[in-house]
Write a protein that holds these residues in place. Structure first.
Motif, mmCIF file in Angstrom:
data_model
loop_
_atom_site.group_PDB
_atom_site.id
_atom_site.type_symbol
_atom_site.label_atom_id
_atom_site.label_comp_id
_atom_site.label_asym_id
_atom_site.label_seq_id
_atom_site.Cartn_x
_atom_site.Cartn_y
_atom_site.Cartn_z
ATOM 1 N N UNK A 286 0.847 -1.188 0.000
ATOM 2 C CA UNK A 286 0.000 0.000 0.000
ATOM 3 C C UNK A 286 0.885 1.242 0.000
ATOM 4 N N UNK A 287 0.413 2.282 -0.658
ATOM 5 C CA UNK A 287 1.160 3.526 -0.780
ATOM 6 C C UNK A 287 0.390 4.620 -0.061
ATOM 7 N N UNK A 288 1.057 5.336 0.829
ATOM 8 C CA UNK A 288 0.399 6.410 1.582
ATOM 9 C C UNK A 288 0.441 7.723 0.801
ATOM 10 N N UNK A 289 -0.692 8.417 0.796
ATOM 11 C CA UNK A 289 -0.812 9.679 0.077
ATOM 12 C C UNK A 289 -1.952 10.467 0.711
ATOM 13 N N UNK B 247 -4.489 11.327 5.393
ATOM 14 C CA UNK B 247 -3.685 10.231 4.843
ATOM 15 C C UNK B 247 -4.573 9.052 4.463
ATOM 16 N N UNK B 248 -4.392 8.573 3.244
ATOM 17 C CA UNK B 248 -5.079 7.373 2.780
ATOM 18 C C UNK B 248 -4.031 6.439 2.188
ATOM 19 N N UNK B 249 -4.404 5.202 1.959
ATOM 20 C CA UNK B 249 -3.509 4.269 1.289
ATOM 21 C C UNK B 249 -4.147 3.807 -0.009
ATOM 22 N N UNK B 250 -3.303 3.531 -0.979
ATOM 23 C CA UNK B 250 -3.786 3.082 -2.285
ATOM 24 C C UNK B 250 -2.932 1.895 -2.731
ATOM 25 N N UNK C 143 -5.478 12.508 -7.673
ATOM 26 C CA UNK C 143 -4.684 12.784 -6.487
ATOM 27 C C UNK C 143 -3.440 13.612 -6.820
ATOM 28 N N UNK C 144 -2.809 14.145 -5.792
ATOM 29 C CA UNK C 144 -1.582 14.904 -5.976
ATOM 30 C C UNK C 144 -0.485 14.002 -6.542
ATOM 31 N N UNK C 145 0.517 14.634 -7.155
ATOM 32 C CA UNK C 145 1.665 13.904 -7.673
ATOM 33 C C UNK C 145 2.777 13.906 -6.634
ATOM 34 N N UNK C 146 3.139 12.727 -6.161
ATOM 35 C CA UNK C 146 4.244 12.592 -5.210
ATOM 36 C C UNK C 146 5.390 11.774 -5.801
ATOM 37 N N UNK C 147 5.198 11.255 -7.018
ATOM 38 C CA UNK C 147 6.249 10.555 -7.766
ATOM 39 C C UNK C 147 6.393 11.242 -9.128
ATOM 40 N N UNK C 148 6.988 12.433 -9.141
ATOM 41 C CA UNK C 148 7.007 13.252 -10.362
ATOM 42 C C UNK C 148 7.824 12.669 -11.506
ATOM 43 N N UNK C 149 8.583 11.632 -11.253
ATOM 44 C CA UNK C 149 9.360 11.010 -12.326
ATOM 45 C C UNK C 149 8.494 10.151 -13.244
ATOM 46 N N UNK C 150 7.208 9.948 -12.845
ATOM 47 C CA UNK C 150 6.322 9.076 -13.622
ATOM 48 C C UNK C 150 5.144 9.856 -14.186
#
Length: 338
Positions: free
Chosen positions: A13-16, A23-26, A257-264
């Motif tokens: 799960x990824x927290x965002x 905070x939620x998980x996806x 959702x917001x972008x927290x992995x901008x390399x993708x």
């Protein structure tokens, strides 16, 4: 029916942060999420009607996704042309983020310049009018669907929680279906599509007066946030793999959702459909004429189609005088939605 992971099975799960800042998980990958439905499942419609959305795995051929992305890279991304954009509905040149992804999504791929972008226009239009997708929509409607609009995303600006119906719908409110088509495996921090299940059974506010889009859009956004909080809806951001399609109701609250992995990137098409027998409603006030042409047997709206010399002249004028034209548009919308 939708199956959950077996009890006790480990999941990544990824927290965002969700749209309320909590905070939620996806799920990280397919193995971490529900399998949802195969294209030939018999209970897709019943799940959609109950939950307000449904995910169909592998509905679009992955090779078709690759070809559309390649055409974007070859024809569209290097271009300096003005193109109509999803967020503003105005013609703009590309805006890129630090990773080199296009941030201002393209509006109506079926209407973009066929001379400058022939393959992208054709390949993209073929995907959003896929015969398999048409068949699913026909089971929802009991009649053929027609397409109202489409978009192409590469980067992500994060989209506020909203109901499509506030902006666009069938004349029978809630009959429009949106489709989010993943053209690659979407990373959990790359701007995943989020959805609030069962939010489609509620009305929030009508577009107009104190909540009109022209001058009170921020008030509408805040009202939706409060509504989510008061009803304690659950936010979900399913894993979407290449060729997967998420369908949602026009009244279902959703966004990105917001972008927290901008390399993708989050390469994807979005499209909206209404029943063939229905008219298109804009801002819950205006019956919008549709300029229909057939693609793969489906009637497809072609607003401001750049095949037309007249529409190319309009685009040139809007590109040259963006601020006064935008001001006139806002005043017209305010008058029509009063």
């Amino acid at each position: 029916m939708k199956k959950q992971a077996p009890s006790g099975e480990a999941q990544n799960r990824y927290e965002i942060k969700d749209p309320l800042g909590q905070t939620m998980t996806t799920p990280v990958g397919l193995i971490d999420d529900s399998p949802y439905f195969a294209p030939d499942a018999t209970d897709i419609r019943s799940y959609y009607e109950a939950e307000g959305y449904v995910v169909i795995r592998g509905l679009i051929d992955p090779q078709a996704c690759d070809l559309a992305n390649e055409a974007f890279e070859k024809e569209v991304k290097p271009s300096n042309n003005f193109i109509y954009r999803q967020q503003t509905s105005n013609p703009e040149r590309h805006v890129f983020d630090k990773s080199g992804f296009m941030l201002n999504a393209i509006q109506n791929i079926q209407s973009i310049d066929p001379v400058s972008f022939p393959q992208f226009r054709k390949l993209g239009s073929d995907i959003v009018t896929s015969t398999k997708l048409q068949a699913i929509l026909r089971t929802f409607y009991g009649e053929p669907a027609k397409m109202a609009q489409s978009m192409y995303f590469e980067g992500n600006l994060a989209t506020w929680a909203h109901q499509d119906s506030y902006y666009l719908d069938s004349e029978k409110i809630g009959a429009m279906v949106g489709a989010w088509i993943a053209l690659e495996d979407i990373r959990p921090g790359a701007g995943r599509f989020f959805i609030y299940p069962r939010s489609h059974v509620s009305d929030i506010v009508k577009n107009g007066r104190h909540y009109d889009i022209a001058f009170n859009h921020s008030r509408y956004k805040e009202t939706v946030r409060r509504f989510i909080e008061e009803r304690r809806f659950e936010c979900r951001a399913p894993f979407m793999g290449k060729g997967d399609v998420l369908l949602w109701n026009a009244k279902t609250i959703h966004g990105s959702l917001e972008t927290t992995q901008p390399a993708f990137s989050r390469r994807s098409f979005t499209s909206h459909y209404i029943p063939q027998s229905h008219r298109l409603l804009q801002f819950q006030s205006i019956i919008k004429p549709m300029h229909l042409k057939k693609i793969n047997g489906m009637n497809v709206n072609h607003p401001k189609d750049q095949v037309s010399l007249k529409n190319r002249a309009i685009l040139a004028a809007e590109s040259r005088f963006p601020k006064p034209i935008l001001a006139l548009k806002k005043l017209a919308i305010k008058t029509l939605t009063r």
